[in-house]
Design a protein around this motif. Structure first.
Motif, mmCIF file in Angstrom:
data_model
loop_
_atom_site.group_PDB
_atom_site.id
_atom_site.type_symbol
_atom_site.label_atom_id
_atom_site.label_comp_id
_atom_site.label_asym_id
_atom_site.label_seq_id
_atom_site.Cartn_x
_atom_site.Cartn_y
_atom_site.Cartn_z
ATOM 1 N N HIS A 137 -21.307 0.845 36.396
ATOM 2 C CA HIS A 137 -21.734 -0.347 37.133
ATOM 3 C C HIS A 137 -20.592 -1.345 37.211
ATOM 4 C CE1 HIS A 137 -25.718 0.975 35.301
ATOM 5 N NE2 HIS A 137 -25.799 1.259 36.598
ATOM 6 N N ARG A 138 -20.460 -1.969 38.381
ATOM 7 C CA ARG A 138 -19.404 -2.960 38.563
ATOM 8 C C ARG A 138 -19.970 -4.372 38.453
ATOM 9 N NH1 ARG A 138 -16.814 -2.921 43.578
ATOM 10 N NH2 ARG A 138 -14.804 -3.507 42.672
ATOM 11 N N TYR A 139 -19.162 -5.269 37.919
ATOM 12 C CA TYR A 139 -19.555 -6.666 37.756
ATOM 13 C C TYR A 139 -18.436 -7.565 38.281
ATOM 14 C CZ TYR A 139 -22.875 -4.621 34.477
ATOM 15 O OH TYR A 139 -23.861 -3.858 33.914
ATOM 16 N N LEU A 140 -18.846 -8.611 38.958
ATOM 17 C CA LEU A 140 -17.903 -9.648 39.351
ATOM 18 C C LEU A 140 -17.711 -10.571 38.147
ATOM 19 C CD1 LEU A 140 -16.288 -11.404 41.344
ATOM 20 C CD2 LEU A 140 -18.460 -12.389 42.114
ATOM 21 N N ASP A 141 -16.488 -10.663 37.669
ATOM 22 C CA ASP A 141 -16.220 -11.495 36.495
ATOM 23 C C ASP A 141 -15.987 -12.941 36.948
ATOM 24 O OD1 ASP A 141 -15.481 -12.732 34.203
ATOM 25 O OD2 ASP A 141 -13.838 -11.369 33.705
ATOM 26 N N ALA A 142 -17.001 -13.752 36.801
ATOM 27 C CA ALA A 142 -16.873 -15.173 37.140
ATOM 28 C C ALA A 142 -16.880 -16.020 35.875
ATOM 29 C CB ALA A 142 -17.999 -15.602 38.076
ATOM 30 N N TYR A 143 -16.532 -15.388 34.764
ATOM 31 C CA TYR A 143 -16.544 -16.085 33.479
ATOM 32 C C TYR A 143 -15.187 -16.173 32.793
ATOM 33 C CZ TYR A 143 -16.976 -17.055 28.581
ATOM 34 O OH TYR A 143 -16.788 -17.597 27.346
ATOM 35 N N ASN A 144 -14.427 -15.095 32.785
ATOM 36 C CA ASN A 144 -13.297 -15.000 31.850
ATOM 37 C C ASN A 144 -12.017 -15.660 32.358
ATOM 38 O OD1 ASN A 144 -14.172 -13.425 29.434
ATOM 39 N ND2 ASN A 144 -14.909 -12.065 31.058
ATOM 40 N N ASN A 145 -11.431 -16.499 31.506
ATOM 41 C CA ASN A 145 -10.128 -17.087 31.825
ATOM 42 C C ASN A 145 -8.988 -16.404 31.069
ATOM 43 O OD1 ASN A 145 -10.692 -18.140 29.286
ATOM 44 N ND2 ASN A 145 -9.745 -20.124 29.712
ATOM 45 N N VAL A 146 -9.315 -15.442 30.207
ATOM 46 C CA VAL A 146 -8.243 -14.690 29.544
ATOM 47 C C VAL A 146 -7.470 -13.853 30.582
ATOM 48 C CG1 VAL A 146 -7.803 -12.771 27.966
ATOM 49 C CG2 VAL A 146 -9.182 -14.717 27.201
ATOM 50 N N PRO A 147 -8.144 -13.073 31.410
ATOM 51 C CA PRO A 147 -7.416 -12.333 32.463
ATOM 52 C C PRO A 147 -7.136 -13.267 33.641
ATOM 53 C CG PRO A 147 -9.755 -11.855 32.606
ATOM 54 C CD PRO A 147 -9.593 -12.780 31.426
ATOM 55 N N HIS A 148 -6.268 -14.233 33.381
ATOM 56 C CA HIS A 148 -6.100 -15.382 34.282
ATOM 57 C C HIS A 148 -5.662 -14.973 35.683
ATOM 58 C CE1 HIS A 148 -5.523 -19.619 35.021
ATOM 59 N NE2 HIS A 148 -4.252 -19.458 35.324
ATOM 60 N N VAL A 149 -4.709 -14.044 35.766
ATOM 61 C CA VAL A 149 -4.206 -13.628 37.085
ATOM 62 C C VAL A 149 -4.897 -12.350 37.551
ATOM 63 C CG1 VAL A 149 -1.992 -14.755 36.690
ATOM 64 C CG2 VAL A 149 -2.221 -12.321 36.164
ATOM 65 N N GLY A 150 -5.965 -11.975 36.870
ATOM 66 C CA GLY A 150 -6.721 -10.780 37.243
ATOM 67 C C GLY A 150 -6.659 -9.729 36.152
ATOM 68 N N HIS A 151 -7.758 -9.016 35.991
ATOM 69 C CA HIS A 151 -7.821 -7.970 34.969
ATOM 70 C C HIS A 151 -6.742 -6.919 35.208
ATOM 71 C CE1 HIS A 151 -11.537 -9.023 32.845
ATOM 72 N NE2 HIS A 151 -11.986 -9.483 34.001
ATOM 73 N N ALA A 152 -6.152 -6.477 34.111
ATOM 74 C CA ALA A 152 -5.212 -5.347 34.134
ATOM 75 C C ALA A 152 -4.167 -5.497 35.232
ATOM 76 C CB ALA A 152 -5.980 -4.030 34.294
ATOM 77 N N HIS A 153 -3.655 -6.713 35.378
ATOM 78 C CA HIS A 153 -2.681 -6.926 36.456
ATOM 79 C C HIS A 153 -1.468 -6.018 36.256
ATOM 80 C CE1 HIS A 153 -0.035 -8.684 39.367
ATOM 81 N NE2 HIS A 153 -1.033 -9.435 39.814
ATOM 82 N N PRO A 154 -1.124 -5.222 37.284
ATOM 83 C CA PRO A 154 -0.035 -4.248 37.098
ATOM 84 C C PRO A 154 1.308 -4.876 36.755
ATOM 85 C CG PRO A 154 -0.803 -4.310 39.395
ATOM 86 C CD PRO A 154 -1.766 -5.102 38.593
ATOM 87 N N GLU A 155 1.566 -6.078 37.240
ATOM 88 C CA GLU A 155 2.860 -6.709 36.949
ATOM 89 C C GLU A 155 2.949 -7.137 35.489
ATOM 90 O OE1 GLU A 155 5.869 -7.159 38.478
ATOM 91 O OE2 GLU A 155 4.884 -5.583 39.621
ATOM 92 N N VAL A 156 1.848 -7.607 34.943
ATOM 93 C CA VAL A 156 1.854 -7.997 33.531
ATOM 94 C C VAL A 156 1.976 -6.736 32.662
ATOM 95 C CG1 VAL A 156 0.638 -9.236 31.704
ATOM 96 C CG2 VAL A 156 0.422 -10.008 34.084
ATOM 97 N N ALA A 157 1.205 -5.717 33.004
ATOM 98 C CA ALA A 157 1.283 -4.462 32.251
ATOM 99 C C ALA A 157 2.698 -3.876 32.317
ATOM 100 C CB ALA A 157 0.263 -3.457 32.791
ATOM 101 N N ARG A 158 3.303 -3.928 33.488
ATOM 102 C CA ARG A 158 4.655 -3.386 33.667
ATOM 103 C C ARG A 158 5.669 -4.167 32.824
ATOM 104 N NH1 ARG A 158 8.876 -4.732 35.470
ATOM 105 N NH2 ARG A 158 8.056 -6.667 36.355
ATOM 106 N N ALA A 159 5.586 -5.486 32.885
ATOM 107 C CA ALA A 159 6.547 -6.320 32.156
ATOM 108 C C ALA A 159 6.434 -6.090 30.647
ATOM 109 C CB ALA A 159 6.310 -7.795 32.495
#
Lengths: 446, 446
Positions: free
Chosen positions: A55-77
């Motif tokens: 099931h998919r959920y729209l995350d309208a709560y979390n500020n930890v994944p500020h620029v988006g969950h699992a952002h590829p640029e953050v993971a890459r860096a």
């Protein structure tokens, strides 16, 4: 806060029962969870997350994944730096300097040094130590419904969460004035009364011999329920604290990193420049990273007296994560996006409020919005309906939470990566769920 | 601790001058650095690191890269999880449970719950809060040359580093007895005197009305200089603290994760089981990760009174890092390697000591060894020669540091990934450098 623990035995889903049982036997029964039926989240991308059942959920709560969950640029860096070196700051490393310079460039002049740490708690602890040593005073002013960290010194000034420590002798609670719905004259009266209360708290600390070391302010007064303070309140508070010899700490764990859209830092909304700024949650998009930003004089004074060193704080990998967040914010224009989408979100919430007798004020700034649930007859806070709406939204595939002393304010705080369509989805679901819940079809209480 | 700050103006290398200047303008002048000529490290693999000029160094100092610098399995595990989800523990996630179960399986029965955090400081803070709330007492016993974290409550019980806070009224310092070189009778006398001192400290806390909440012990007494305590000291200390109603906290930031070779946890070397165990540095191989391990009753009691939540603590990415460390330790047999190489290292150091009049005792356990530098005539601690050796080793391509009240004990603590050839290299270089330094060719003081 609305986190709650959940007994395993009452869960209908076997997978949830098993995970809860394992959790209770490792992290304990009180490790807080959201929702009466906890979610097992397994992946995310942007503002969308997916549970183990698909099931998919729209995350309208979390500020930890500020620029988006699992952002590829953050993971890459992070990956790139982890393949090179993950060590501490007792060796020179350019990554940390690049990041520190980029971060400090976003602050007002005078806030030109940073001490990195691993969480908002550590950042606030350092601010506390620096302010106390600088002033020679012990006294702390906090809002009467606030939270700034998990350590003993912060627990004893915590007012919004249960803590086993008694509230500190050397601390005073300030009621944060809420001007919602007041006219100009009433707002002016409120401001005067609130600043008088500050004067009284300062005098009380001084009379007790504690003096005033610092005030800690969440610029958006989020835990309090996104209180709309009268213009001039934060400035008046800061002036009074400084006149008493104290320092002003802006806790930007909630309000910072472009959350308001109009400013990079929440304190800028109030036209003040604090003495210290503390950073946490959104800083590394999930990587444990915190920071205390301050002026050179204050840091050098502390450094001369204290051999302060934080092992993980500002290591090259944390720096890579923090820098990637700033870069993604820039390249994807996320603060500008927050500024552009905030009116869409606000207008939608206002329209819903106008059509729903059980909704009072809509509060907040930028992509941090609160929706008051109240008894339509009396105007009294209605935490139970807010709870039912949060649970209903979860079942409808949108993650939100609630805040405020009465738990009656919906907490809507999506990652800045949210798109206009997502905002529409959020509003549509909230409209449906509010109607269902207000219509008496209240979700079953777990 | 031997960290020192370094003025930019005195550095001969232009690159170093530039980086130091940038550092002073961001992190401040007091952010501690190693060596009179600081190193700019840019990459590492295993126990070897490389500076920006391409020079390679054998890292015989750092315990953060516990299973080796930039270990590909840790980097892979973190990257894989970062591409999926980096969120907190208020949702269910199996990663954290898998990790918690694997970690707890390495502890003695009764130590069956863990609260994850982001650093050793946070882990010790939580232990302090739990112990104080459980006992209703405030008193803290610490070694008179120790360090357990950066927060205000830990700073005021810090004895080995400069801290601006006065030493706490509610704390007492214990002299840690050193049986190095004593015969059985003298050791027995020393033990008796040391335990009498514990009795006096306990009585003093009780008389002052603080009571005894906890004692915090680094099982290897590393900061103290790897003191060799009489058998029975830690057990006797623990019994006395418990008899007074207090709890025993083992700080395993230095001694844990197989460092001794013979045990997974340092406290096991003393035949005790503590009430709380705190974890930090080596836990995530550089990823900010800490933990407080304890019994279920203690955790549930705390959880019932406190809404405790650590945002980054135990997030799925931290769990991936922690789990990868345990897995690499297992698959590469790193504790067994520590056990096998420790005698090689120890014998080499003893041989060097026998041949060098300026070296007194060789101390330590497993892959944590100390080498005392003393005045050959008087036996007095010789911190200056130790300093020159540390600096000389850096120039000879080996990273070590020094510890102890007089800074005269070499601190040799390589990642567990060290190989026999590396141990030989370390010994060879140390022999050369010690000879040069002892021979009067003391390195220039910066």
């Amino acid at each position: 806060m609305s986190a709650s623990t959940t007994p395993a035995a009452t869960q209908s889903d076997p997978r949830t029962r098993e995970l809860l049982d394992r959790r209770h036997h490792t992290l304990g029964r009180h490790s807080p969870l959201f929702y009466s039926e906890p979610l097992e989240l397994v992946r995310g991308r942007g503002v969308w997350v997916e549970d183990s059942a698909g099931h998919r959920y729209l995350d309208a709560y979390n500020n930890v994944p500020h620029v988006g969950h699992a952002h590829p640029e953050v993971a890459r860096a992070v990956h790139e730096q982890m393949q090179r070196l993950a060590l501490h700051t007792r060796y020179l490393n350019e990554n940390i300097l690049d990041y520190a310079e980029q971060l400090l460039a976003t602050f007002d002049p005078g806030l030109d040094r940073v001490a990195f740490s691993n969480s908002g708690s550590e950042a606030n602890e350092l601010a506390l130590r620096i302010a106390r040593q600088h002033t020679g005073a012990r006294g702390v002013l906090v809002s009467d419904w606030s939270y700034h960290g998990t350590t003993s010194a912060l627990a004893e000034v915590t007012t919004a969460l249960a803590a086993g420590e008694p509230f500190a002798d050397h601390a005073r609670r300030l009621r944060i004035p809420d001007a919602t719905g007041l006219d100009a004259a009433a707002t002016a009266d409120l401001l005067e009364a609130a600043l008088r209360e500050v004067d009284e708290a300062v005098a009380s600390l001084q009379e007790a011999g504690h003096g005033v070391a610092l005030v800690v302010v969440d610029s958006l007064f989020t835990t309090e329920g996104l209180v709309r303070v009268p213009a001039g309140y934060v400035d008046g508070l800061a002036r009074r604290v400084r006149a008493a010899g104290g320092l002003v700490v802006s806790d930007e764990v909630q309000a910072g990193f472009g959350r308001t859209g109009t400013s990079m830092w929440g304190y800028q909304e109030h036209g003040i420049v604090p003495d210290l700024v503390t950073l946490g949650k959104p800083m590394g998009n999930g990587h444990p990273l915190g920071g205390t930003v301050l002026g050179a004089d204050l840091l050098e004074e502390f450094g001369a007296r204290n051999e302060y060193f934080n092992t993980f704080g500002g290591n090259p990998v944390s720096a890579a994560a923090g820098r990637a967040v700033l870069e993604v914010m820039r390249t994807e224009g996320l603060r500008e996006r927050a500024a552009a989408l905030a009116p869409v979100l606000q207008e939608g919430l206002h329209a819903l409020a106008a059509a729903t007798p059980g909704i009072g004020a809509v509060r907040g700034q930028g992509l941090f919005q609160g929706v008051d649930f109240v008894d339509p007859a009396t105007g009294a806070p209605d935490g139970e309906t807010a709870r039912a709406v949060v649970e209903g939204m979860r079942r409808a595939g949108v993650l939100i939470s609630r805040i405020g002393r009465d738990g009656n304010v919906l907490k809507i705080r999506p990652p800045l990566a949210i798109a206009q369509d997502d905002v529409r989805t959020l509003l549509d679901r909230l409209t449906e769920v509010s109607a269902r819940v207000s219509g008496g079809e209240v979700a079953a209480r777990a």
